[in-house]
Design an enzyme around this catalytic site. Sequence first.
Site, PDB file in Angstrom:
ATOM      1  N   HIS A  18      15.759 -33.948  -3.905  1.00  0.00           N
ATOM      2  CA  HIS A  18      16.677 -35.092  -3.831  1.00  0.00           C
ATOM      3  C   HIS A  18      17.825 -34.922  -4.834  1.00  0.00           C
ATOM      4  CE1 HIS A  18      12.925 -37.520  -2.512  1.00  0.00           C
ATOM      5  NE2 HIS A  18      13.695 -37.429  -1.448  1.00  0.00           N
ATOM      6  N   LYS A  42       5.526 -49.968   4.616  1.00  0.00           N
ATOM      7  CA  LYS A  42       5.216 -48.583   4.266  1.00  0.00           C
ATOM      8  C   LYS A  42       4.482 -48.535   2.926  1.00  0.00           C
ATOM      9  CE  LYS A  42       7.849 -44.296   4.662  1.00  0.00           C
ATOM     10  NZ  LYS A  42       9.185 -43.748   4.849  1.00  0.00           N
ATOM     11  N   ARG A  91      15.914 -30.134   5.530  1.00  0.00           N
ATOM     12  CA  ARG A  91      15.058 -29.028   5.110  1.00  0.00           C
ATOM     13  C   ARG A  91      14.773 -28.179   6.339  1.00  0.00           C
ATOM     14  NH1 ARG A  91      11.238 -33.332   2.473  1.00  0.00           N
ATOM     15  NH2 ARG A  91      12.335 -34.351   4.168  1.00  0.00           N
ATOM     16  N   SER A 129       8.457 -35.620  -1.056  1.00  0.00           N
ATOM     17  CA  SER A 129       7.705 -36.518  -1.950  1.00  0.00           C
ATOM     18  C   SER A 129       6.234 -36.494  -1.553  1.00  0.00           C
ATOM     19  CB  SER A 129       8.246 -37.941  -1.840  1.00  0.00           C
ATOM     20  OG  SER A 129       9.591 -37.982  -2.232  1.00  0.00           O
TER      21      SER A 129
HETATM   22  P1  ADP Z   1      12.245 -40.399   4.085  1.00  0.00           P
HETATM   23  O1  ADP Z   1      12.093 -41.814   3.647  1.00  0.00           O
HETATM   24  O2  ADP Z   1      13.005 -40.213   5.364  1.00  0.00           O
HETATM   25  O3  ADP Z   1      11.001 -39.579   3.984  1.00  0.00           O
HETATM   26  P2  ADP Z   1      13.024 -39.339   1.598  1.00  0.00           P
HETATM   27  O4  ADP Z   1      13.086 -40.505   0.720  1.00  0.00           O
HETATM   28  O5  ADP Z   1      11.878 -38.414   1.391  1.00  0.00           O
HETATM   29  O6  ADP Z   1      13.232 -39.768   3.091  1.00  0.00           O
HETATM   30  O7  ADP Z   1      14.336 -38.486   1.443  1.00  0.00           O
HETATM   31  C1  ADP Z   1      15.614 -39.012   1.630  1.00  0.00           C
HETATM   32  C2  ADP Z   1      16.524 -37.933   2.109  1.00  0.00           C
HETATM   33  O8  ADP Z   1      16.404 -36.801   1.259  1.00  0.00           O
HETATM   34  C3  ADP Z   1      16.253 -37.417   3.511  1.00  0.00           C
HETATM   35  O9  ADP Z   1      17.500 -37.098   4.111  1.00  0.00           O
HETATM   36  C4  ADP Z   1      15.477 -36.150   3.298  1.00  0.00           C
HETATM   37  O10 ADP Z   1      15.655 -35.228   4.355  1.00  0.00           O
HETATM   38  C5  ADP Z   1      16.120 -35.651   2.027  1.00  0.00           C
HETATM   39  N1  ADP Z   1      15.244 -34.764   1.285  1.00  0.00           N
HETATM   40  C6  ADP Z   1      13.994 -34.999   0.864  1.00  0.00           C
HETATM   41  N2  ADP Z   1      13.483 -33.916   0.230  1.00  0.00           N
HETATM   42  C7  ADP Z   1      14.459 -32.982   0.245  1.00  0.00           C
HETATM   43  C8  ADP Z   1      14.545 -31.618  -0.203  1.00  0.00           C
HETATM   44  N3  ADP Z   1      13.529 -30.999  -0.789  1.00  0.00           N
HETATM   45  N4  ADP Z   1      15.701 -30.952   0.000  1.00  0.00           N
HETATM   46  C9  ADP Z   1      16.727 -31.575   0.633  1.00  0.00           C
HETATM   47  N5  ADP Z   1      16.700 -32.825   1.102  1.00  0.00           N
HETATM   48  C10 ADP Z   1      15.584 -33.520   0.923  1.00  0.00           C
END
Ligand code: ADP
Length: 166
Positions: A18, A42, A91, A129
């Site tokens: 992130h 969630k 990703r 995450s």
């Molecule tokens: P979600 O609630 O959709 O699971 P996240 O909170 O995990 O989303 O992530 C928010 C955004 O960050 C999404 O666009 C996700 O694809 C991106 N993201 C999460 N992890 C990574 C990573 N390792 N590299 C790049 N982008 C990421």
Amino acid sequence: MSHCAVYPGSFDPITNGHLSIINRGLQIFGKVIVAVAHNPQKKSLFTVEERLDLIRRSLPGENNVEVDTFEGLLVEYCKNRGVSVVLRGLRALSDFEYEFQMALMNRRLERDIQSIFLMTDYKWFYISSTIVKEAASLGGDISGLVPDLVNQKMKEKFGLIPPSAL
Ligand code: ADP
């Protein structure tokens, strides 16, 4: 206000993947609003307040990042904030399908909001995450994948170390 982008997500918790998207987003946009989705349905490990705090403390001295929370439709939040760009990270190919669907639905709901995708750095390709939480809950070493403070807070959540005042 095209110089600002909203970066929405669960951030439960924030990872180095992130952070990489935020930092790279700042190379394109003058300001990035990290918007933590509050979704009571969630199940999350960290409360929204904890997630906001971890994000803020992972970005010390970063004046061009605002950390906020929203509930309900993302496009409504963007409209209320006067921002027309949504920033997301990609990703693996598996992200693409979901992101494509979300982007098209958001565009159907609000034509003037554009989604921009940044490809992750190869170092964070496999980091989410969820996978980080899974490894940490089993006592796996996740240092280097999340900010140090997040690593510590996760160990506390899983009862692997006693809670600290930090
Ligand atoms: P979600 O609630 O959709 O699971 P996240 O909170 O995990 O989303 O992530 C928010 C955004 O960050 C999404 O666009 C996700 O694809 C991106 N993201 C999460 N992890 C990574 C990573 N390792 N590299 C790049 N982008 C990421």
